[in-house]
Design an enzyme around this catalytic site. Structure first.
Site, short mmCIF file in Angstrom:
data_model
loop_
_atom_site.label_atom_id
_atom_site.label_comp_id
_atom_site.label_asym_id
_atom_site.label_seq_id
_atom_site.Cartn_x
_atom_site.Cartn_y
_atom_site.Cartn_z
N ARG A 68 0.86 -1.17 0.00
CA ARG A 68 0.00 0.00 0.00
C ARG A 68 0.90 1.23 0.00
O ARG A 68 2.12 1.13 0.08
CB ARG A 68 -1.03 -0.02 1.14
N GLY A 69 0.27 2.42 -0.07
CA GLY A 69 1.05 3.64 -0.26
C GLY A 69 1.13 3.90 -1.76
O GLY A 69 1.45 3.00 -2.55
N ALA A 70 0.83 5.15 -2.14
CA ALA A 70 0.65 5.44 -3.56
C ALA A 70 1.84 5.02 -4.45
O ALA A 70 1.65 4.32 -5.45
CB ALA A 70 0.35 6.93 -3.73
N ARG A 123 -7.37 -0.40 -6.87
CA ARG A 123 -7.67 0.66 -5.89
C ARG A 123 -7.89 1.97 -6.66
O ARG A 123 -7.15 2.25 -7.61
CB ARG A 123 -6.53 0.82 -4.87
N GLN A 179 -2.19 2.62 10.09
CA GLN A 179 -0.88 2.58 9.42
C GLN A 179 0.18 3.33 10.21
O GLN A 179 1.37 3.00 10.10
CB GLN A 179 -0.99 3.18 8.01
N ASP A 193 -1.80 10.76 -1.95
CA ASP A 193 -2.20 9.69 -2.87
C ASP A 193 -2.55 10.23 -4.25
O ASP A 193 -2.48 9.52 -5.24
CB ASP A 193 -3.37 8.91 -2.30
N LYS A 233 -4.57 10.11 3.18
CA LYS A 233 -5.29 9.25 4.12
C LYS A 233 -6.29 10.03 4.96
O LYS A 233 -6.01 11.14 5.42
CB LYS A 233 -4.25 8.55 5.01
O1 MRU Z 1 -4.53 3.26 2.15
P1 MRU Z 1 -3.04 3.38 2.07
O2 MRU Z 1 -2.34 2.78 3.26
O3 MRU Z 1 -2.49 2.87 0.75
O4 MRU Z 1 -2.79 4.94 2.12
C1 MRU Z 1 -1.50 5.44 2.11
C2 MRU Z 1 -1.44 6.88 2.34
O5 MRU Z 1 -2.42 7.55 2.48
C3 MRU Z 1 -0.09 7.49 2.33
O6 MRU Z 1 -0.02 8.54 3.25
C4 MRU Z 1 0.12 8.01 0.91
O7 MRU Z 1 0.02 6.97 -0.01
C5 MRU Z 1 1.39 8.69 0.76
S1 MRU Z 1 2.58 7.49 0.44
C6 MRU Z 1 4.08 7.87 0.26
#
Ligand code: MRU
Length: 360
Positions: free
Chosen positions: A52-54, A89, A198, A239, A250
């Protein structure tokens, strides 16, 4: 030097010619690597948030598409795999960006040449992500140096925007890792980030492994900490950032930005340019992922014997709602920290960045 604990979130295993990722659903209780052997595995890993994470979602999808092309390089199979991965997603725009990079690299090639080029493109995206995040760290470090007064610098972050959310370094955590290694005394307030936690599960684990001082707090404590003068700045990831500088991140990010503005604390957003959606004029057009309500109604953690369990928080039949992201208006953002430098969160400044990138 890499500003985490020497690990990366996604690796290519030369011997087996497959991708391995850290299963983030097992952290912080177990550090478990899993191999992605099929397109189903890639889609499952993204949908179920093993990755996860963009930025990491994008890189994983890029390798997933390369994997699919290695199985069947026809136009029809390429399009089908692209669409399947794209639907895993909805919010993180790096997913769309990375899939486009791989698709357009192979689209005009003879099918026989597509598998190698697709894999090389995915490898390039991975390498570029590492380099970009390190540059974000260097640009953010300059902002932190400007805030440092010789005493401990208190930085607040939300969710996980560290190396687990990218490949190495991270976005929001990269300046913090750089500051720590430069000897700037930095302490991080880590908000838990309900409903999936997270912050508690991932950011705390990363910072602990790297020896960076930090304290976890309930999401609801963050405004009070800012009011009490215990926060020097907030840095979060993104994201998807709209072309006018509105930032989608988030759920809970917006509340932190409001509290930061009320307490006159700079609110920074760290992101690679691949997170900017140039086709999206403003934040309200960003699709917000709605996730299953079980994430709100229950929490998962390790029991006393270390077994991971889910625990119900409310009586059966209670209604819940679970938007995974929110939009922070550009006006609340002090600056966007990118691999190309620090930009104001507005259309003009981002237009200058776009011209620099030559993005159409
Ligand atoms: O739902 P997630 O855990 O994929 O969301 C991640 C986030 O919101 C992070 O803060 C965002 O992707 C920035 S990542 C470098």
């Amino acid at each position: 030097m890499f500003g985490g604990n020497g690990l990366c979130s996604l690796r290519w295993d030369e011997a087996s010619e497959r991708v391995e990722v850290i299963d983030q659903t097992a952290l912080p209780h177990q550090l478990r690597w899993i191999a992605l052997n099929t397109l189903d595995d890639y889609c499952h890993a993204i949908t179920e948030m093993q990755v996860r994470g963009a930025p990491l979602i994008g890189i994983t999808a890029g390798f997933g598409l390369a994997h699919a092309i290695a199985q069947d390089a026809s136009d029809a199979a390429l399009d089908a795999a692209h669409q399947r991965l794209l639907s895993t997603r909805p919010t993180a725009v790096n997913l769309r960006w990375a899939l486009q990079q791989v698709s357009s690299a192979v689209r005009l090639l003879d099918p026989a040449l597509r598998p190698d080029t697709a894999l090389q493109t995915a490898q390039r995206l991975r390498a570029e992500d590492i380099a970009s995040c390190e540059r974000i760290g260097s640009h953010g470090l300059m902002l932190l140096q400007g805030l440092a007064r010789g005493e401990t610098l208190n930085v607040m972050t939300h969710c996980n925007a560290g190396w687990l959310a990218t490949v190495q370094w991270g976005t929001a955590l990269a300046p913090i890792y750089k500051a720590h290694s430069e000897g700037i005394p930095v302490h991080v307030w880590v908000s838990e980030t309900r409903p999936r936690n997270q912050g508690m599960h991932l950011t705390a684990w990363e910072l602990q492994s790297a020896g960076v001082p930090f304290t976890v707090v309930a999401d609801n404590s963050c405004g009070q900490l800012m009011q009490q003068g215990m926060v020097d700045c907030v840095i979060v990831g993104s994201d998807r950032t709209a072309a006018n500088g509105d930032v989608c991140n988030k759920i809970g990010t917006y509340l932190k930005a409001l509290a930061a503005r009320a307490s006159d604390i700079p609110f920074y957003v760290a992101l690679p340019a691949s997170t900017i959606d140039w086709q999206c004029p403003r934040g309200e057009e960003i699709p917000i992922e709605e996730r299953g309500v079980s994430e709100v109604l229950a929490v998962s953690g390790a029991d006393i014997d270390g077994a991971i369990r889910e625990v119900k928080l409310v009586a059966d039949g209670v209604a819940a709602h679970n938007p995974a992201f929110d939009v922070t208006p550009a006006a609340l953002v002090a600056a966007l920290i990118t691999e190309h430098g620090v930009f104001q969160a507005n259309t003009e400044s981002l237009h200058a960045l776009q011209s620099q990138l030559d993005v159409v």
